[in-house]
Design a protein around this motif. Structure first.
Motif, PDB file in Angstrom:
ATOM      1  N   ALA A  91       0.834  -1.214   0.000  1.00  0.00           N
ATOM      2  CA  ALA A  91       0.000   0.000   0.000  1.00  0.00           C
ATOM      3  C   ALA A  91       0.863   1.256   0.000  1.00  0.00           C
ATOM      4  CB  ALA A  91      -0.937  -0.012   1.208  1.00  0.00           C
ATOM      5  N   HIS A  92       2.056   1.178   0.576  1.00  0.00           N
ATOM      6  CA  HIS A  92       2.977   2.330   0.600  1.00  0.00           C
ATOM      7  C   HIS A  92       3.909   2.333  -0.628  1.00  0.00           C
ATOM      8  CE1 HIS A  92       1.723   2.613   4.806  1.00  0.00           C
ATOM      9  NE2 HIS A  92       2.257   3.822   4.836  1.00  0.00           N
ATOM     10  N   ASN A  93       3.656   1.395  -1.536  1.00  0.00           N
ATOM     11  CA  ASN A  93       4.484   1.299  -2.760  1.00  0.00           C
ATOM     12  C   ASN A  93       5.950   0.966  -2.437  1.00  0.00           C
ATOM     13  OD1 ASN A  93       4.360   1.209  -5.466  1.00  0.00           O
ATOM     14  ND2 ASN A  93       4.688   3.411  -5.803  1.00  0.00           N
ATOM     15  N   VAL A  94       6.136   0.146  -1.426  1.00  0.00           N
ATOM     16  CA  VAL A  94       7.485  -0.249  -0.996  1.00  0.00           C
ATOM     17  C   VAL A  94       7.694  -1.721  -1.358  1.00  0.00           C
ATOM     18  CG1 VAL A  94       8.935  -0.690   1.039  1.00  0.00           C
ATOM     19  CG2 VAL A  94       7.636   1.451   0.868  1.00  0.00           C
ATOM     20  N   VAL A  95       8.799  -1.988  -2.011  1.00  0.00           N
ATOM     21  CA  VAL A  95       9.163  -3.365  -2.380  1.00  0.00           C
ATOM     22  C   VAL A  95       9.802  -4.044  -1.167  1.00  0.00           C
ATOM     23  CG1 VAL A  95      10.840  -4.681  -3.766  1.00  0.00           C
ATOM     24  CG2 VAL A  95       9.421  -2.919  -4.846  1.00  0.00           C
ATOM     25  N   VAL A  96       9.402  -5.291  -0.905  1.00  0.00           N
ATOM     26  CA  VAL A  96       9.998  -6.062   0.192  1.00  0.00           C
ATOM     27  C   VAL A  96      10.690  -7.281  -0.415  1.00  0.00           C
ATOM     28  CG1 VAL A  96       9.589  -7.300   2.362  1.00  0.00           C
ATOM     29  CG2 VAL A  96       8.132  -5.335   1.737  1.00  0.00           C
ATOM     30  N   MET A  97      11.926  -7.531   0.009  1.00  0.00           N
ATOM     31  CA  MET A  97      12.661  -8.718  -0.441  1.00  0.00           C
ATOM     32  C   MET A  97      13.234  -9.443   0.776  1.00  0.00           C
ATOM     33  SD  MET A  97      14.946  -7.413  -3.656  1.00  0.00           S
ATOM     34  CE  MET A  97      14.286  -6.339  -4.935  1.00  0.00           C
ATOM     35  N   ASN A  98      13.565 -10.719   0.577  1.00  0.00           N
ATOM     36  CA  ASN A  98      14.379 -11.439   1.553  1.00  0.00           C
ATOM     37  C   ASN A  98      15.644 -11.908   0.850  1.00  0.00           C
ATOM     38  OD1 ASN A  98      13.388 -13.498  -0.026  1.00  0.00           O
ATOM     39  ND2 ASN A  98      12.767 -14.809   1.665  1.00  0.00           N
ATOM     40  N   THR A  99      16.509 -12.602   1.559  1.00  0.00           N
ATOM     41  CA  THR A  99      17.755 -13.110   0.952  1.00  0.00           C
ATOM     42  C   THR A  99      17.811 -14.620   1.204  1.00  0.00           C
ATOM     43  OG1 THR A  99      19.116 -12.756   2.931  1.00  0.00           O
ATOM     44  CG2 THR A  99      18.960 -10.920   1.393  1.00  0.00           C
ATOM     45  N   PRO A 100      16.963 -15.384   0.517  1.00  0.00           N
ATOM     46  CA  PRO A 100      16.824 -16.809   0.848  1.00  0.00           C
ATOM     47  C   PRO A 100      18.131 -17.586   0.745  1.00  0.00           C
ATOM     48  CG  PRO A 100      15.734 -16.271  -1.245  1.00  0.00           C
ATOM     49  CD  PRO A 100      16.132 -14.973  -0.608  1.00  0.00           C
ATOM     50  N   GLY A 101      18.351 -18.443   1.715  1.00  0.00           N
ATOM     51  CA  GLY A 101      19.504 -19.357   1.690  1.00  0.00           C
ATOM     52  C   GLY A 101      20.778 -18.789   2.293  1.00  0.00           C
TER      53      GLY A 101
END
Ligand code: 3PG
Length: 306
Positions: A91-101
């Motif tokens: 909703a805030h137009n913010v991209v969320v990522m993780n760093t899998p592994g």
């Protein structure tokens, strides 16, 4: 200038921060650091002018997102992103990522640290047992689960796994027995190691009915999330089944009640599965690279709020 904030209540190893700084400097961005903060207000103040944030288990909710007026991306340096309000981020137009592994081996090694400690009676000097030939059940065969399987084979354990989202053939191809379901995994194995994320589906799913299926002397190792445990039910079961052990690096909410099971319950004071220099370097630098890749080239690989 693009500002990248490291906001970590539990800090990275200094060598990892140096590595992050190198990536950020090379991109021509500016780095700010907020470590060991104790009040949410400190986080709210620090995010005010950040374009990107690197976090660990730090909570990013709507209030933090409201305060972060310039924010474009949050990268959780790690696997589980249950600490980020994904809907609010979208909703805030913010991209969320993780760093899998990136921190998976560190967590997997801790599983065996905890496990040897448990089968040797928490190092009290009394005769314990060995892992060789015992059956280990891995619940969820993701990056951590696969590393646990690799190490377990070195101990000479017989390895089983169940993962609702990973086909049995993939598990078998890794040289691991595929259990039909969770129940079978708990029934079959001497030790069950949890590697499920905390989701609506898994929260409180490790309950009395499931754990009571374990054979005499069963051990549950939890390096996943405390939320997956039904704590009142596990306490009830540990009181009835004086042969069972519960060991974890995530202090339960009911830690004081679990403490009554002396010699059968252990928790580290702070979540520490991913707390190694190597894991911090891997996950921290991956996070920094993902931020640079997103801001400079729009790369959204590893985005989790699509
Ligand atoms: C993860 O989800 O990556 C692990 O639980 C590690 O969490 P931490 O970064 O808070 O140690």
């Amino acid at each position: 200038m693009t500002k990248v904030l490291i906001a970590t209540e539990k800090p990275f190893a200094p060598v990892a921060v140096e590595g992050i700084k190198k990536e950020v400097d090379a991109a021509g961005f500016e780095l700010a650091i907020l470590e060991k903060y104790t009040e949410k207000q400190q986080l709210l103040d620090a995010v005010a002018d950040a374009d990107a944030i690197i976090i660990r288990s730090d909570k990013i909710d709507a209030e933090v997102l409201d305060a972060a007026k310039q924010l474009k991306i949050v990268v959780r340096a790690g696997a589980g992103y249950d600490n980020v309000d994904l809907d609010a981020a979208t909703a805030h137009n913010v991209v969320v990522m993780n760093t899998p592994g990136q921190n998976a081996n560190a967590v997997a090694e801790l599983v065996f640290g905890l496990l040897v400690f448990a089968v040797r009676n928490f190092f009290n000097g009394k005769a314990g047992t060995e892992l060789l030939g015992k059956k280990l059940g891995i619940l969820a065969f993701g990056n951590v689960g696969r590393n646990v399987a690799r190490i377990a084979k070195g101990f000479g354990m017989e390895v089983y796994a169940y993962d609702a989202y990973c086909p049995a053939e993939v598990i078998e191809a890794a040289g691991v027995h595929a259990a039909k379901n969770q129940d079978e995994l708990f029934e079959t194995c001497d030790v069950v190691s949890l590697h499920i994320p905390a989701t609506a589906e898994t929260k409180q799913s490790i309950n009395k009915a499931l754990v009571s299926k374990m054979k005499k002397g069963g051990i549950v190792v939890n390096t996943a999330r405390k939320e997956v445990i039904n704590e009142p039910e596990l306490i009830e079961l540990l009181a009835e089944r004086t042969d069972l052990k519960y060991i974890t690096d995530i202090k339960p909410d009911a830690d004081a009640e679990f403490a009554q099971f002396e010699g059968r319950y252990f928790s580290t004071p702070k979540k520490m599965g991913a707390q190694t220099a190597e894991a911090n370097i891997n996950a921290g630098i991956a996070a920094a690279k993902q931020i640079v890749g997103f801001i400079k080239d729009g790369i959204t690989k590893f985005q989790v709020n699509k």
